[in-house]
Design a protein around this motif. Structure first.
Motif, PDB file in Angstrom:
ATOM      1  N   GLU A   5       0.958  -1.166   0.029  1.00 24.85           N
ATOM      2  CA  GLU A   5      -0.004   0.078   0.260  1.00 24.85           C
ATOM      3  C   GLU A   5       0.959   1.252   0.063  1.00 24.85           C
ATOM      4  N   ALA A   8       2.225   1.873  -3.547  1.00 21.98           N
ATOM      5  CA  ALA A   8       1.191   2.069  -4.459  1.00 21.98           C
ATOM      6  C   ALA A   8       1.391   3.792  -4.566  1.00 21.98           C
ATOM      7  N   PRO A  11       4.236   4.753  -7.867  1.00 24.90           N
ATOM      8  CA  PRO A  11       4.069   3.655  -8.689  1.00 24.90           C
ATOM      9  C   PRO A  11       5.260   3.467  -9.711  1.00 24.90           C
TER      10      PRO A  11
END
Length: 168
Positions: A5, A8, A11
């Motif tokens: 997470e 993310a 990216p």
């Protein structure tokens, strides 16, 4: 937040260049000027020791040369994340007589990095640690001076100096 997470939010990072997943017991890191970290052995020259006795999954981020590479601000060298704990690390490879000047610079680098991450990631439920790392032949953790501890409390961060982080 899991390591995935957190990643993310960034990216475009390349594994093993911009970040590494560390799951072994012990790591010795050397800061290389104008380059990414190098993993060393205890007998070699190193700046920071990560002691992961319980073999937790640790996310190691190359902050200065990856995540914040294009930022025109001060920034710390490394960010380490493990189970709701985030460590902002500035490594200084200087002789003891030059450490006072470097502490001031490192403090700015750490604070700027915390502010950058707060704009990218929700840090309210994460324990924040800021550490200035001075090279030493032995593993040292010291509290750091009181004024810096108070300053970093404004950023919800614990502050220390040393060249060891234990993940317990």
């Amino acid at each position: 937040m899991s390591c995935e997470e957190l990643l993310a939010n960034f990216p475009d990072l390349k594994k093993d260049v911009c970040y590494k997943i560390l799951e072994n017991h012990i790591y010795y890191l050397e800061e290389i000027k104008d380059s990414t970290v190098q993993l060393k052995t205890e007998e070699e020259y190193w700046n920071l020791c990560l002691d992961n006795e319980k073999l937790k999954k640790i996310l190691f981020l190359e902050n200065e040369y990856s995540i914040m590479k294009n930022e025109d601000t001060k920034k710390c060298d490394w960010v380490i994340y493990e189970n709701k704990n985030i460590h902002f690390i500035e490594s200084k490879d200087v002789k003891p007589r030059n450490r006072n000047k470097e502490r001031k610079d490192a403090t700015k680098q750490l604070i700027t990095t915390i502010e950058f991450y707060k704009c990218k990631i929700e840090l309210d439920s994460i324990n924040i640690f800021s550490q200035i790392c001075f090279q030493s032949k032995s593993k040292i953790v010291k509290a750091g001076d009181q004024a810096r501890k108070v300053l970093f409390k404004q950023y919800n961060s614990e502050f220390s100096e040393g060249n060891l982080i234990k993940f317990e």
